[in-house]
Design an enzyme around this catalytic site. Structure first.
Site, PDB file in Angstrom:
ATOM      1  N   TYR A 135       0.851  -1.367   0.110  1.00  0.00           N
ATOM      2  CA  TYR A 135      -0.011  -0.046   0.061  1.00  0.00           C
ATOM      3  C   TYR A 135       1.070   1.265   0.052  1.00  0.00           C
ATOM      4  CZ  TYR A 135      -4.721  -1.752   0.627  1.00  0.00           C
ATOM      5  OH  TYR A 135      -5.867  -2.162   0.663  1.00  0.00           O
ATOM      6  N   LYS A 190       2.469 -15.254   3.060  1.00  0.00           N
ATOM      7  CA  LYS A 190       2.932 -15.636   1.642  1.00  0.00           C
ATOM      8  C   LYS A 190       4.147 -15.813   1.834  1.00  0.00           C
ATOM      9  CE  LYS A 190       1.358 -17.404  -2.136  1.00  0.00           C
ATOM     10  NZ  LYS A 190       0.194 -18.289  -2.460  1.00  0.00           N
ATOM     11  N   ASP A 222      -3.816 -17.818   0.947  1.00  0.00           N
ATOM     12  CA  ASP A 222      -4.897 -18.536   0.095  1.00  0.00           C
ATOM     13  C   ASP A 222      -5.562 -19.757   1.035  1.00  0.00           C
ATOM     14  OD1 ASP A 222      -2.378 -19.643   0.220  1.00  0.00           O
ATOM     15  OD2 ASP A 222      -2.322 -20.480  -1.910  1.00  0.00           O
ATOM     16  N   ASP A 246      -6.976  -6.451   4.227  1.00  0.00           N
ATOM     17  CA  ASP A 246      -8.048  -5.883   3.597  1.00  0.00           C
ATOM     18  C   ASP A 246      -8.958  -6.893   2.839  1.00  0.00           C
ATOM     19  OD1 ASP A 246      -9.514  -3.808   2.004  1.00  0.00           O
ATOM     20  OD2 ASP A 246      -8.357  -4.239   0.282  1.00  0.00           O
ATOM     21  N   ASP A 250     -12.702  -8.212   4.212  1.00  0.00           N
ATOM     22  CA  ASP A 250     -14.170  -8.209   3.579  1.00  0.00           C
ATOM     23  C   ASP A 250     -14.762  -9.605   3.611  1.00  0.00           C
ATOM     24  OD1 ASP A 250     -13.960  -5.453   2.821  1.00  0.00           O
ATOM     25  OD2 ASP A 250     -14.769  -5.911   0.855  1.00  0.00           O
TER      26      ASP A 250
HETATM   27  C1  LIG Z   1     -10.549   2.571   0.611  1.00  0.00           C
HETATM   28  C2  LIG Z   1      -9.441   1.681   0.752  1.00  0.00           C
HETATM   29  C3  LIG Z   1      -8.217   2.604   0.586  1.00  0.00           C
HETATM   30  C4  LIG Z   1      -9.308   0.959   1.861  1.00  0.00           C
HETATM   31  C5  LIG Z   1      -8.048  -0.009   1.949  1.00  0.00           C
HETATM   32  O1  LIG Z   1      -7.761  -0.669   0.961  1.00  0.00           O
HETATM   33  O2  LIG Z   1      -7.586   0.068   3.131  1.00  0.00           O
HETATM   34  C6  LIG Z   1     -10.611   0.192   2.112  1.00  0.00           C
HETATM   35  O3  LIG Z   1     -10.657  -1.046   1.408  1.00  0.00           O
HETATM   36  C7  LIG Z   1     -10.554  -0.575   3.660  1.00  0.00           C
HETATM   37  O4  LIG Z   1     -10.729  -1.780   3.770  1.00  0.00           O
HETATM   38  O5  LIG Z   1     -10.574   0.210   4.575  1.00  0.00           O
HETATM   39 MG   LIG Z   2     -11.152  -2.874   2.104  1.00  0.00          MG
END
Ligand SMILES: CC(C)[C@H](C(=O)O)[C@@H](O)C(=O)O
Ligand SMILES: [Mg+2]
Ligand SMILES: NC(=O)c1ccc[n+]([C@@H]2O[C@H](COP(=O)([O-])OP(=O)(O)OC[C@H]3O[C@@H](n4cnc5c(N)ncnc54)[C@H](O)[C@@H]3O)[C@@H](O)[C@H]2O)c1
Length: 356
Positions: A135, A190, A222, A246, A250
């Site tokens: 990042y 990884k 993975d 990240d 999700d």
């Molecule tokens: C919007 C983006 C920069 C951010 C990230 O990738 O960290 C988001 O996906 C998160 O999870 O906070």
């Molecule tokens: Mg995110």
């Protein structure tokens, strides 16, 4: 106590209004000051993280953040895109430790896309390193490919890197969090392919020597993604780098029924923090009044607990959320037959009412 309120874009202002409403009725004397951020910052001040917004965030005891991002800004040069606001805040405030708890409220077992028996009782904590990795690594960009079969063509490139200190401090956060839970940490990497993550594994293993009471295991990312949907309850604390965290968070969000349920805390070394839902600005549902505000309300609870020392108030909010779910109230993202569908504002009002 001063709280910086940064609603942002898309559903950001809608969900933030509910969290502010909840904070306002707790009976505490919070000084809340709002500022533009993200696309809203760019539209009003020509920059996603205007200097006044950054100054407010730095001067506040805690930051409550909505979401940033709007596809209409995707063609702007990168430095001006809404997402730079949240990345800039993380970097400027040195918020290296991102805590994303994925908890399944029993009432939502049927809202998950996974079978209830796979997710019921789920309570995992993803600890994502937040200021390093690919990042923030440099160099990055688009250049003429210097060698190999595609020499001379344009190529895009980024740099994955982790300094030893960055790995050590996030490993300490993970082991210390595990000490307050079931004493197990899974470090996700990884190491089989990437130098950065072999180094990560070596350093985490070294830090572990200071925590003999904690069980540590290592897992490739993975496999971790697969295990998260196969048998998520096997995890307790997961610690990983910025990009893997990240993606995995999700994924974990869906185990809880919806990404609209997943709060987060981003902390510096002194527990000063920024609190935000893990989801984005959801442009597809913005302005419709249907977004789930619970991740933001639960983020406010985390803020009370970690940065403002108000554990009882945090528990009041968390109990109120449990109560509205038990009452059968659901926003569209967690709706199922037999429950009552409500909008963003109705959900916020119900939490306020349930505070007791
Ligand atoms: C919007 C983006 C920069 C951010 C990230 O990738 O960290 C988001 O996906 C998160 O999870 O906070
Ligand atoms: Mg995110
Ligand atoms: N921290 C942040 O501010 C943050 C985080 C992630 C994405 N983003 C940005 O948000 C924008 C949209 O990204 P995306 O669509 O990939 O991800 P997203 O998280 O905004 O949305 C993904 C899906 O989840 C749904 N969703 C998200 N939050 C919800 C909620 N509270 N209630 C109900 N449904 C919800 C959306 O409607 C959408 O279908 C992009 O510009 C992205 O960069 C910002």
């Amino acid at each position: 106590m001063k709280i910086a309120i940064l609603p942002g874009d898309g559903i950001g202002p809608e969900i933030m209004a509910q969290a502010v409403k909840v904070l306002n009725v707790l009976g505490e004397q919070f000084e809340m000051e709002s500022a533009d951020v993200g696309g809203a910052g760019y539209a009003a001040h020509g920059h996603p993280l205007p200097p006044a917004t950054l100054a407010l965030a730095k001067s506040a005891d805690a930051v409550l953040f909505g979401a940033v991002g709007d596809f209409k800004y995707d063609t702007l040069e990168r430095a001006l895109r809404p997402e730079q606001a949240i990345l800039g805040l993380r970097r400027e405030l040195a918020l290296f430790a991102n805590l994303r708890p994925a908890i399944l409220y029993p009432e939502l077992a049927g809202a998950s896309t996974l079978k209830p028996e796979v997710v019921s009782g789920l309570d995992i904590l993803i600890i994502r390193e937040l200021t390093g990795d690919i990042y923030f690594g440099k160099p990055r960009g688009v250049r003429e490919c210097p060698d190999g079969p595609f020499k001379g063509e344009r190529e895009g490139f980024d740099t994955m890197r982790y300094a030893e200190t960055e790995i050590r401090r996030i490993a300490h956060v993970a082991f210390q969090a595990a000490q307050k839970r079931s004493k197990r940490v899974t470090s996700v990497d990884k190491a089989n392919v990437l130098e950065t993550f072999q180094f990560w594994r070596d350093i985490v293993t070294d830090v572990h020597k200071e925590y003999p009471d904690i069980e540590l295991d290592h897992m490739y990312v993975d496999n971790a993604a697969m295990q998260l949907v196969r048998a998520p309850k096997k995890f307790d604390v997961m610690v990983t780098g910025n990009m893997f965290g990240d993606i995995l968070s999700d994924c974990a969000a869906m185990l809880t029924g919806s990404i609209g349920m997943l709060p987060s805390a981003s902390l510096d070394a002194n527990n000063k923090g920024l609190y935000e839902p893990s989801h984005g600005s959801a442009p597809d549902i913005a302005g419709k009044g249907i977004a789930n505000p619970l991740a933001t309300i639960l983020s406010a609870a985390m803020m009370l607990r970690f940065s403002l020392g108000k554990t009882e108030q945090a528990e009041r909010i968390e109990n109120a959320v449990k109560k509205v779910l038990a009452q059968g109230l659901r926003t569209a993202d967690i709706f199922e037959a037999g429950t009552t569908k409500v909008g963003t504002e109705e959900m916020g009002n119900a939490v306020v009412k349930a505070l007791g």
